[in-house]
Design a protein around this motif. Structure first.
Motif, PDB file in Angstrom:
ATOM      1  N   GLU A  18       7.518  -4.999   1.140  1.00 55.91           N
ATOM      2  CA  GLU A  18       8.848  -5.311   0.609  1.00 55.91           C
ATOM      3  C   GLU A  18       9.715  -4.060   0.446  1.00 55.91           C
ATOM      4  O   GLU A  18      10.920  -4.162   0.208  1.00 55.91           O
ATOM      5  N   TRP A  19       9.120  -2.902   0.563  1.00 58.43           N
ATOM      6  CA  TRP A  19       9.843  -1.646   0.405  1.00 58.43           C
ATOM      7  C   TRP A  19      10.454  -1.225   1.735  1.00 58.43           C
ATOM      8  O   TRP A  19       9.885  -1.451   2.794  1.00 58.43           O
ATOM      9  N   ARG A  20      11.630  -0.588   1.663  1.00 59.76           N
ATOM     10  CA  ARG A  20      12.355  -0.147   2.858  1.00 59.76           C
ATOM     11  C   ARG A  20      12.563   1.358   2.813  1.00 59.76           C
ATOM     12  O   ARG A  20      12.841   1.928   1.759  1.00 59.76           O
ATOM     13  N   LEU A  21      12.459   1.969   3.983  1.00 57.17           N
ATOM     14  CA  LEU A  21      12.702   3.393   4.128  1.00 57.17           C
ATOM     15  C   LEU A  21      14.202   3.630   4.148  1.00 57.17           C
ATOM     16  O   LEU A  21      14.938   2.974   4.876  1.00 57.17           O
ATOM     17  N   GLU A  22      14.656   4.577   3.317  1.00 63.02           N
ATOM     18  CA  GLU A  22      16.070   4.929   3.211  1.00 63.02           C
ATOM     19  C   GLU A  22      16.162   6.447   3.215  1.00 63.02           C
ATOM     20  O   GLU A  22      16.149   7.073   2.157  1.00 63.02           O
ATOM     21  N   GLU A  23      16.215   7.041   4.410  1.00 59.57           N
ATOM     22  CA  GLU A  23      16.206   8.489   4.586  1.00 59.57           C
ATOM     23  C   GLU A  23      14.938   9.090   3.992  1.00 59.57           C
ATOM     24  O   GLU A  23      13.864   8.842   4.504  1.00 59.57           O
ATOM     25  N   LYS A  24      15.045   9.846   2.897  1.00 58.52           N
ATOM     26  CA  LYS A  24      13.865  10.482   2.301  1.00 58.52           C
ATOM     27  C   LYS A  24      13.341   9.724   1.090  1.00 58.52           C
ATOM     28  O   LYS A  24      12.606  10.273   0.290  1.00 58.52           O
ATOM     29  N   THR A  25      13.725   8.452   0.965  1.00 59.12           N
ATOM     30  CA  THR A  25      13.258   7.636  -0.150  1.00 59.12           C
ATOM     31  C   THR A  25      12.748   6.303   0.379  1.00 59.12           C
ATOM     32  O   THR A  25      13.031   5.923   1.517  1.00 59.12           O
ATOM     33  N   ILE A  26      11.986   5.599  -0.471  1.00 63.49           N
ATOM     34  CA  ILE A  26      11.689   4.191  -0.225  1.00 63.49           C
ATOM     35  C   ILE A  26      12.314   3.411  -1.374  1.00 63.49           C
ATOM     36  O   ILE A  26      12.406   3.917  -2.499  1.00 63.49           O
TER      37      ILE A  26
END
Length: 125
Positions: free
Chosen positions: A46-54
């Protein structure tokens, strides 16, 4: 007044994380490669990668349920000494994780994401 006992705290007593196995600690603190990040994302779907964060959004039936979840997230973050970005928008809580000291994502981020998911599931049941 400080007692002799207080003044003689060991590093492990002052910081419970100091007792963690050094190799385990180093492994959790190392920035993951792109391939490792993709593999770790499969463990928290359910988590998405967003640049250097999830990041992930959690939806609740009421504002107070969302606040309760945020409080439990805060307790986990304090225990782990690894704090997420938290946004509370009425019945939606958004969490984002990264490890600034490593310059990106580490295993600690994914371990904590999984723990937050278990909290959420526990609140829904």
């Amino acid at each position: 007044m400080l007692s002799a006992r207080t003044a003689d705290w060991s590093a492990a007593e002052a910081n419970p994380l100091a007792t963690r196995d050094r190799e385990e600690e180093m492994a959790l603190a190392e920035r993951l490669t792109d391939a490792e990040i993709q593999a770790a994302l499969a463990t928290v779907p359910e988590w998405r990668l967003e640049e250097k964060t999830i990041g992930r959004r959690y939806r609740f039936g009421s504002f107070m349920d969302a606040v309760g979840f945020v409080n439990r997230v805060a307790e986990v973050a304090e225990r782990r000494n690894h704090h997420p970005f938290i946004s509370l928008d009425y019945k939606v809580v958004t969490l984002r994780l990264t490890s600034w000291h490593a310059g990106g994502l580490t295993q600690a981020d994914f371990d904590e994401a999984a723990e937050f998911d278990r909290l959420y599931e526990g609140m829904r049941n």
